[in-house]
Design a protein around this motif. Structure first.
Motif, PDB file in Angstrom:
ATOM      1  N   ILE A  30       0.843  -1.207   0.000  1.00  0.00           N
ATOM      2  CA  ILE A  30       0.000   0.000   0.000  1.00  0.00           C
ATOM      3  C   ILE A  30       0.876   1.255   0.000  1.00  0.00           C
ATOM      4  O   ILE A  30       0.632   2.181  -0.760  1.00  0.00           O
ATOM      5  N   LEU A  31       1.889   1.286   0.864  1.00  0.00           N
ATOM      6  CA  LEU A  31       2.794   2.442   0.926  1.00  0.00           C
ATOM      7  C   LEU A  31       4.100   2.085   0.227  1.00  0.00           C
ATOM      8  O   LEU A  31       4.724   1.068   0.539  1.00  0.00           O
ATOM      9  N   TYR A  44       1.994  18.901  10.339  1.00  0.00           N
ATOM     10  CA  TYR A  44       2.069  18.350   8.986  1.00  0.00           C
ATOM     11  C   TYR A  44       0.707  17.746   8.655  1.00  0.00           C
ATOM     12  O   TYR A  44       0.203  16.898   9.390  1.00  0.00           O
ATOM     13  N   ALA A  45       0.119  18.195   7.560  1.00  0.00           N
ATOM     14  CA  ALA A  45      -1.171  17.635   7.130  1.00  0.00           C
ATOM     15  C   ALA A  45      -0.935  16.728   5.937  1.00  0.00           C
ATOM     16  O   ALA A  45      -0.309  17.133   4.954  1.00  0.00           O
ATOM     17  N   LEU A  46      -1.428  15.503   6.045  1.00  0.00           N
ATOM     18  CA  LEU A  46      -1.310  14.532   4.954  1.00  0.00           C
ATOM     19  C   LEU A  46      -2.676  14.373   4.303  1.00  0.00           C
ATOM     20  O   LEU A  46      -3.633  13.948   4.956  1.00  0.00           O
ATOM     21  N   LEU A  47      -2.757  14.777   3.050  1.00  0.00           N
ATOM     22  CA  LEU A  47      -4.011  14.694   2.322  1.00  0.00           C
ATOM     23  C   LEU A  47      -3.940  13.594   1.276  1.00  0.00           C
ATOM     24  O   LEU A  47      -2.854  13.271   0.787  1.00  0.00           O
ATOM     25  N   GLY A  48      -5.076  13.073   0.913  1.00  0.00           N
ATOM     26  CA  GLY A  48      -5.105  12.059  -0.137  1.00  0.00           C
ATOM     27  C   GLY A  48      -6.502  11.498  -0.279  1.00  0.00           C
ATOM     28  O   GLY A  48      -7.322  11.599   0.644  1.00  0.00           O
ATOM     29  N   ALA A  49      -6.768  10.923  -1.431  1.00  0.00           N
ATOM     30  CA  ALA A  49      -8.090  10.366  -1.698  1.00  0.00           C
ATOM     31  C   ALA A  49      -8.354   9.162  -0.800  1.00  0.00           C
ATOM     32  O   ALA A  49      -7.439   8.633  -0.163  1.00  0.00           O
ATOM     33  N   GLY A  51      -8.423   5.628   0.347  1.00  0.00           N
ATOM     34  CA  GLY A  51      -7.587   4.487  -0.058  1.00  0.00           C
ATOM     35  C   GLY A  51      -6.163   4.854  -0.429  1.00  0.00           C
ATOM     36  O   GLY A  51      -5.381   3.992  -0.834  1.00  0.00           O
ATOM     37  N   ALA A  52      -5.794   6.136  -0.286  1.00  0.00           N
ATOM     38  CA  ALA A  52      -4.435   6.562  -0.668  1.00  0.00           C
ATOM     39  C   ALA A  52      -3.375   6.010   0.278  1.00  0.00           C
ATOM     40  O   ALA A  52      -2.196   5.954  -0.078  1.00  0.00           O
ATOM     41  N   GLY A  53      -3.785   5.643   1.497  1.00  0.00           N
ATOM     42  CA  GLY A  53      -2.824   5.084   2.460  1.00  0.00           C
ATOM     43  C   GLY A  53      -2.592   5.965   3.674  1.00  0.00           C
ATOM     44  O   GLY A  53      -1.630   5.753   4.423  1.00  0.00           O
ATOM     45  N   LYS A  54      -3.482   6.912   3.912  1.00  0.00           N
ATOM     46  CA  LYS A  54      -3.295   7.849   5.040  1.00  0.00           C
ATOM     47  C   LYS A  54      -3.375   7.110   6.384  1.00  0.00           C
ATOM     48  O   LYS A  54      -2.517   7.272   7.248  1.00  0.00           O
ATOM     49  N   GLY A 221      -0.467   5.556  -2.339  1.00  0.00           N
ATOM     50  CA  GLY A 221       0.602   5.131  -1.432  1.00  0.00           C
ATOM     51  C   GLY A 221       1.947   5.781  -1.712  1.00  0.00           C
ATOM     52  O   GLY A 221       2.956   5.383  -1.130  1.00  0.00           O
ATOM     53  N   ARG A 222       1.946   6.783  -2.604  1.00  0.00           N
ATOM     54  CA  ARG A 222       3.197   7.510  -2.892  1.00  0.00           C
ATOM     55  C   ARG A 222       3.003   8.977  -2.557  1.00  0.00           C
ATOM     56  O   ARG A 222       1.957   9.553  -2.872  1.00  0.00           O
TER      57      ARG A 222
END
Ligand code: ATP
Length: 249
Positions: A30-31, A44-49, A51-54, A221-222
């Motif tokens: 996944i990652l 730090y904010a991690l954004l993603g759709a 299923g992106a792996g957050k 996952g990237r």
């Protein structure tokens, strides 16, 4: 693997660190080669759709998922090899904060601190709850019936009292009204001022842009891009929305 649990991978003072971390479930990756580094006093904010792996990224730091390659550290401790040691250095606030429903806000904090081996006076807990923005009238009320925002304030007060170097947040502003979101971000800024390094995963680009020092965009996952706040406007939200709006918000 290092034999010194406190040694960071790079030697920089980082509270959360992943280097070329590869992780997944049941043989499915996944990652992919994830690099993340969060400094003390940084949000730090991690954004993603979806299923992106957050959430998988948070699970890496919590020690729920072990990397199949690369390294992960929480304040120098390896969460896969030393989960108890790593968790001592962090607080985790899930999307829906789990509290003991029949206990009051104050009793919850006292009990959860006790589980972490920490004793604090009633007055100190009251001060932390008030500082966390919880109305004093609610301190001695059972938390059953508390809103999501009120529960988060209890969790923030607990994290502040534990004085952990790292805080992990999963979708903290989903379901909060705009005023509660602003209030929540104010609390995060307070923790940042105390030197806490904060990693929040979110779909909320606007709120992230309000409070984060850096925003990372995770895609399949990237880590596609990291953007740091700069200038009075901090982030060019419209440009970020154009680039990532379809997937990150
Ligand atoms: P969301 O925004 O929907 O919460 P996310 O970015 O947090 O998504 P993850 O929950 O990390 O994404 O999921 C990444 C991928 O891993 C998805 O394809 C998901 O189906 C898969 N996955 C997550 N947890 C597990 C698990 N326990 N077992 C197997 N696959 C999983």
């Amino acid at each position: 693997m290092t034999t010194d649990p406190q040694a960071a991978i790079t030697g920089e003072p980082l509270v959360l660190e992943a280097r070329a971390a590869v992780a997944g479930y049941g043989g499915k990756t996944i990652l992919h080669q994830l690099d993340l580094a969060i400094r003390p006093g940084e949000i730090y904010a991690l954004l993603g759709a979806n299923g992106a792996g957050k959430t998988t990224t948070l699970s890496l730091f919590l020690g729920f998922v072990a990397p199949s390659a690369g390294q992960v550290r929480v304040n120098g401790a390896d969460p896969a090899a030393q989960p108890a040691e790593a968790r001592r250095h962090l607080a985790y606030i899930p999307e829906n904060v789990a509290l003991y429903e029949h206990l009051t806000a104050r009793e919850n904090v006292a009990y959860l601190l006790d589980l972490a081996g920490q004793r604090e006076s009633n007055a100190a807990i009251g001060a932390a709850l008030a500082n966390g923005g919880l109305d004093p009238a609610a301190h001695d009320r059972r938390v059953a019936g508390f809103s999501k925002g009120m529960r988060q304030k209890v969790a923030i007060a607990l994290a502040a009292m534990r004085r952990v170097p790292a805080l992990l947040l999963d979708e903290p502003t989903s379901g909060l009204d705009p005023q509660a979101t602003v209030e929540f971000n104010r609390l995060l800024a307070q923790l940042r001022a105390q030197g806490t390094g904060i990693l929040m995963v979110t779909h909320d680009l606007l709120s992230a842009a309000d409070v984060a020092d850096r925003i990372g965009f995770l895609d399949g996952g990237r880590l596609r891009e990291e953007v740091a706040a700069s200038g009075a406007e901090r982030f060019d939200v419209r440009a970020l929305h154009r680039r990532y709006g379809g997937q990150a918000t």
